[in-house]
Scaffold this motif. Structure first.
Motif, short mmCIF file in Angstrom:
data_model
loop_
_atom_site.label_atom_id
_atom_site.label_comp_id
_atom_site.label_asym_id
_atom_site.label_seq_id
_atom_site.Cartn_x
_atom_site.Cartn_y
_atom_site.Cartn_z
N PHE A 1 13.63 33.47 38.80
CA PHE A 1 12.23 32.42 39.52
C PHE A 1 12.03 31.47 38.42
N ILE A 2 11.90 32.00 37.09
CA ILE A 2 11.59 30.94 36.12
C ILE A 2 12.67 29.76 35.99
N LYS A 3 13.98 30.27 35.99
CA LYS A 3 15.08 29.54 35.71
C LYS A 3 15.17 28.28 37.04
N ALA A 4 14.73 28.65 38.17
CA ALA A 4 15.05 28.11 39.40
C ALA A 4 13.74 26.96 39.65
N THR A 5 12.73 27.48 39.06
CA THR A 5 11.55 26.67 39.52
C THR A 5 10.58 26.02 38.44
N GLY A 6 10.94 26.90 37.28
CA GLY A 6 9.94 26.25 36.04
C GLY A 6 8.88 26.88 35.83
N ASN A 7 8.64 27.88 36.71
CA ASN A 7 7.16 28.45 36.79
C ASN A 7 7.65 30.02 36.78
N THR A 8 6.63 30.93 36.24
CA THR A 8 6.47 32.23 36.62
C THR A 8 6.15 32.55 37.98
N PRO A 9 6.53 33.73 38.51
CA PRO A 9 6.14 33.93 39.94
C PRO A 9 4.65 33.79 40.12
N VAL A 10 3.86 34.33 39.18
CA VAL A 10 2.42 34.15 39.24
C VAL A 10 1.97 32.88 39.16
N ALA A 11 2.35 32.01 38.19
CA ALA A 11 2.00 30.93 38.02
C ALA A 11 2.31 29.78 39.33
N TYR A 12 3.50 30.52 40.10
CA TYR A 12 3.84 29.52 41.14
C TYR A 12 2.98 29.89 42.18
N LEU A 13 2.48 31.14 42.54
CA LEU A 13 1.73 31.57 43.48
C LEU A 13 0.37 31.13 43.25
N GLN A 14 -0.15 30.72 42.08
CA GLN A 14 -1.53 30.14 41.64
C GLN A 14 -1.41 28.82 42.33
N ARG A 15 -0.39 28.25 41.78
CA ARG A 15 -0.26 26.74 42.31
C ARG A 15 -0.12 26.50 43.71
N VAL A 16 0.62 27.33 44.40
CA VAL A 16 0.68 27.24 45.91
C VAL A 16 -0.54 27.41 46.48
N LYS A 17 -1.50 28.49 46.06
CA LYS A 17 -2.73 28.64 46.61
C LYS A 17 -3.66 27.52 46.38
N ILE A 18 -3.67 26.97 44.93
CA ILE A 18 -4.69 25.87 44.82
C ILE A 18 -4.40 24.76 45.67
N GLU A 19 -3.03 24.31 45.50
CA GLU A 19 -2.58 23.29 46.47
C GLU A 19 -3.12 23.40 47.98
N ALA A 20 -2.97 24.46 48.61
CA ALA A 20 -3.55 24.78 49.84
C ALA A 20 -5.03 24.69 50.11
N ALA A 21 -5.69 25.07 48.97
CA ALA A 21 -7.17 24.94 48.77
C ALA A 21 -7.58 23.54 48.50
N LYS A 22 -6.92 22.78 47.92
CA LYS A 22 -7.32 21.46 47.62
C LYS A 22 -7.08 20.76 49.07
N LYS A 23 -5.90 20.87 49.80
CA LYS A 23 -6.00 20.30 51.29
C LYS A 23 -7.17 20.55 52.08
N GLU A 24 -7.45 21.96 52.12
CA GLU A 24 -8.69 22.25 52.82
C GLU A 24 -9.82 21.62 52.17
N LEU A 25 -10.10 21.49 51.10
CA LEU A 25 -11.10 20.55 50.74
C LEU A 25 -11.32 19.30 50.70
N GLU A 26 -10.10 18.95 50.99
CA GLU A 26 -9.84 17.32 51.20
C GLU A 26 -10.28 17.00 52.59
N ARG A 27 -9.86 17.99 53.75
CA ARG A 27 -10.09 17.55 55.01
C ARG A 27 -10.98 18.17 55.83
N GLY A 28 -11.39 19.45 55.23
CA GLY A 28 -12.29 20.34 56.40
C GLY A 28 -13.64 20.44 55.92
N ARG A 29 -14.34 21.09 56.39
CA ARG A 29 -15.77 21.31 56.50
C ARG A 29 -16.13 22.80 56.34
N LYS A 30 -15.10 23.52 55.81
CA LYS A 30 -15.56 24.84 55.07
C LYS A 30 -16.08 24.80 54.13
#
Length: 326
Positions: free
Chosen positions: A254-283
């Motif tokens: 995983f690290i070789k392919a992406t440059g991130n550990t699985p945990v770090a990748y998971l965090q970044r994907v989650k936060i990217e999704a959260a950013k999009k929600e915060l940008e466009r939604g009223r939640k």
């Protein structure tokens, strides 16, 4: 008096970085003179090309012949618009001139993707460089010996300056203004040109790329699984079993392919999704937090701030037009 040369490469460049740098430095010199000081800088726009036009053809810059400039104190390299390898090939004479100026005592600064030309001079070898977050992969491929200052807006080392992309070149010019003149002139310019002073990180502006430009199908399956189960508690031990691989080998690949550990990748994907929600939604922030699989408020806020440099509330306030309140 110090001589500043804004170079014009013979390739497609962002002429706004040339004009913007010239305008701010010229105005800074005017403020300096208004305060009772003698003129401090002489600024020239110079190159080997007779003319360079903006990408849409509407703006043209006709630089002075750079061969007339035997010595300068500061070289500014503008942003290059793509085709970086070709830009390097077309500008060998200019790169030689920049190297010579640095050897003779000049400082050198690159604006955004101008770092590709600066790196091609060899002056960045084994030094830190800031580059726009979406140019990092290509830059690393072309210049593996240069250290990327991840997320930084500005680097300054041994008379070499770089900045992290797009219109953050304005922050670099303010930084140079403070070094050339003083803090009061930099603040005056920040107010007149409406540039946010003291901006140091690209983090709030970074859009996380999925890091799938690799050929490890097993890791691609893992990435897809992560992206489709953001609201779940993911066990990488179980995921490794499902993929018929040991956890140790899973992490290594995983690290070789992406440059991130699985945990770090998971965090970044989650936060990217959260950013999009915060940008466009009223939640509410709590609802967004739950949507991306966090159940602990403090953990969510800490991870969000670590990745973006802002709290969720600050991020929403800055980027959500509706500015909903939690």
């Amino acid at each position: 008096m110090k001589h500043i040369t804004i170079v014009v490469p013979d390739c497609r460049v962002n002429v706004n970085t040339i004009g913007g740098a010239y305008d701010i430095l010229r105005q800074a010199n005017e403020y300096w003179k208004q305060a009772g000081h003698p003129s401090l800088v002489n600024i020239e726009i110079a190159g080997f090309a007779s003319e360079v036009r903006s990408h849409n053809g509407y703006l043209a810059i006709r630089p002075v012949d750079i061969r007339q400039i035997r010595q300068t104190d500061l070289v500014l390299i503008p942003a290059v618009l793509g085709e970086y390898e070709e830009a390097v090939r077309q500008n060998q004479e200019l790169l030689d001139w920049i190297r010579l100026q640095y050897k003779c005592g000049a400082e050198v600064a690159s604006m955004c993707s101008g770092a590709f030309l600066l790196a091609a001079t060899g002056l960045l070898q084994n030094r830190a460089c800031s580059i726009h977050w979406n140019k990092v992969a290509e830059f690393e491929r072309m210049f593996p010996g240069v250290q990327i200052a991840t997320g930084k807006i500005i680097t300054h080392e041994n008379g070499i300056y770089t900045n992290g992309g797009a219109y953050s070149f304005l922050n670099l010019i303010l930084y140079l203004v403070e070094n050339l003149f003083d803090r009061s002139v930099a603040i005056r310019c920040s107010k007149v040109f409406q540039i946010e002073v003291e901006r140091t990180t690209q983090s709030p502006f970074t859009i996380f790329q999925a890091q799938k430009e690799h050929d490890d199908e097993l890791i691609q399956h893992a990435q897809t699984y992560i992206e489709e189960h953001l609201d779940s508690r993911i066990s990488f031990e179980k995921l490794a079993v499902q993929l018929a691989i040991s956890r140790r080998n899973f992490d290594r690949r995983f690290i070789k392919a992406t440059g991130n550990t699985p945990v770090a990748y998971l965090q970044r994907v989650k936060i990217e999704a959260a950013k999009k929600e915060l940008e466009r939604g009223r939640k509410t922030i709590f609802e967004v937090m739950m949507d991306v699989g966090y159940t602990d408020d403090k953990t969510f806020r800490d991870v969000f701030r670590k990745i973006t440099g802002l709290s969720p509330a600050d991020y929403r306030s800055r980027y959500n037009k509706a500015r909903a309140t939690a």
